[in-house]
Design a protein around this motif. Sequence first.
Motif, mmCIF file in Angstrom:
data_model
loop_
_atom_site.group_PDB
_atom_site.id
_atom_site.type_symbol
_atom_site.label_atom_id
_atom_site.label_comp_id
_atom_site.label_asym_id
_atom_site.label_seq_id
_atom_site.Cartn_x
_atom_site.Cartn_y
_atom_site.Cartn_z
ATOM 1 N N GLU A 193 0.843 -1.190 0.000
ATOM 2 C CA GLU A 193 0.000 0.000 0.000
ATOM 3 C C GLU A 193 0.875 1.235 0.000
ATOM 4 O O GLU A 193 1.910 1.277 0.676
ATOM 5 N N ASN A 194 0.454 2.242 -0.762
ATOM 6 C CA ASN A 194 1.152 3.528 -0.799
ATOM 7 C C ASN A 194 0.165 4.634 -0.460
ATOM 8 O O ASN A 194 -0.984 4.605 -0.905
ATOM 9 N N SER A 195 0.614 5.598 0.321
ATOM 10 C CA SER A 195 -0.294 6.649 0.773
ATOM 11 C C SER A 195 -0.732 7.568 -0.352
ATOM 12 O O SER A 195 -1.708 8.316 -0.200
ATOM 13 N N VAL A 196 -0.056 7.540 -1.494
ATOM 14 C CA VAL A 196 -0.426 8.367 -2.646
ATOM 15 C C VAL A 196 -1.230 7.563 -3.659
ATOM 16 O O VAL A 196 -2.285 7.992 -4.135
ATOM 17 N N GLU A 197 -0.757 6.377 -3.991
ATOM 18 C CA GLU A 197 -1.345 5.579 -5.060
ATOM 19 C C GLU A 197 -2.301 4.488 -4.586
ATOM 20 O O GLU A 197 -2.984 3.864 -5.386
ATOM 21 N N GLY A 198 -2.346 4.233 -3.282
ATOM 22 C CA GLY A 198 -3.242 3.197 -2.780
ATOM 23 C C GLY A 198 -2.602 1.818 -2.824
ATOM 24 O O GLY A 198 -1.385 1.666 -2.705
ATOM 25 N N GLY A 199 -3.439 0.796 -3.011
ATOM 26 C CA GLY A 199 -2.969 -0.580 -2.947
ATOM 27 C C GLY A 199 -2.043 -0.957 -4.078
ATOM 28 O O GLY A 199 -2.174 -0.484 -5.205
ATOM 29 N N VAL A 200 -1.079 -1.833 -3.767
ATOM 30 C CA VAL A 200 -0.169 -2.386 -4.778
ATOM 31 C C VAL A 200 -0.847 -3.638 -5.325
ATOM 32 O O VAL A 200 -0.895 -4.682 -4.654
ATOM 33 N N THR A 201 -1.379 -3.536 -6.514
ATOM 34 C CA THR A 201 -2.268 -4.584 -7.032
ATOM 35 C C THR A 201 -1.566 -5.931 -7.177
ATOM 36 O O THR A 201 -2.190 -6.974 -6.957
ATOM 37 N N ALA A 202 -0.294 -5.934 -7.543
ATOM 38 C CA ALA A 202 0.411 -7.211 -7.700
ATOM 39 C C ALA A 202 0.415 -7.978 -6.391
ATOM 40 O O ALA A 202 0.214 -9.203 -6.364
ATOM 41 N N THR A 203 0.628 -7.291 -5.279
ATOM 42 C CA THR A 203 0.648 -7.950 -3.976
ATOM 43 C C THR A 203 -0.748 -8.376 -3.553
ATOM 44 O O THR A 203 -0.954 -9.507 -3.084
ATOM 45 N N LEU A 204 -1.731 -7.486 -3.710
ATOM 46 C CA LEU A 204 -3.108 -7.824 -3.320
ATOM 47 C C LEU A 204 -3.603 -9.053 -4.069
ATOM 48 O O LEU A 204 -4.222 -9.952 -3.483
#
Length: 310
Positions: free
Chosen positions: A58-69
């Motif tokens: 997760e990044n506070s600017v871009e949100g969730g990291v889709t590859a990890t989710l």
Amino acid sequence: MSAASRYTYLGPEGTFTEAALRTLPEAATRELVPMISVPAALDAVRSREASGALVPIENSVEGGVTATLDELASGEPLMIYREVLLPIAFALLVRPGTRLDAVKTVTGHPVAQPQVRKWLERNLPDAQWESAASNADGARLVQEGRYDGAFAGEFAAATYGLEPLVTGIHDAENATTRFVLVGRPARPAAATGADKTSLVLWLRADHPGALLELLQEFSACGVNLCRIESRPTGEGIGRYCFSVDCEGHISDRRVGEALMGLKRLCADVRFLGSYPRADRVRPEIRQGTSDADFQRAADWLTRCLDGRTT
């Protein structure tokens, strides 16, 4: 070293993921192995080539990291055991002697671009951006002469023989990336009082109020959500699962009750772990949702079943 002493991470060397991993005390006694992608890092854990993998989630600017989710929602189950919060600021890394007016092409991880976009518009409005597999990989590509500059951590400069031409680049103040240490499923560590629980939820059927029904399970038990994101299941347009982080530990009665309710309602629930919060924030326990409150309610029900109404 044996697999039990090996951690993988999103590489190559010099990524923010490596920097986050090195903040963990146990990293000093582990073999740290960079991997080409998030799936590769996690698959090394699934195949028992490593005991853990640190990946961004997760990044506070871009949100969730889709590859990890998506990786945590599919394949052989894994569990989260730790989280790391790392403040993020970029440096523009260039080959020695490069001037700012000579930077015509730049690269970095796709998540980095929104965090430096305004800086680019002000300082390098004509520079062409192309994405790299990671910020450190972008630095490697600059080293090889394929790009003029890379946005990466300043600490990556020495690894790739580059110079930080500009440092402290970030469009958003206090930008932070959250990383998770993932291993094979096992008993969660004991509750600390400042914990987080992660889940993936699949709806049994799509109908009006379906998501509301899931949220009400958390609300009724007094469990606060930290994050909820929908992700496509790959089964067709409109078919989604929900990635959720909530406050509390699975051993907390309010969290356990909520999870049991979700298990009744959902087609499937994947428990991704209960683990200490990196920010050590303790949840506010609403009246009626403490462990003692749940126990008193259970005791009352038992008395009713026994024919005792007092």
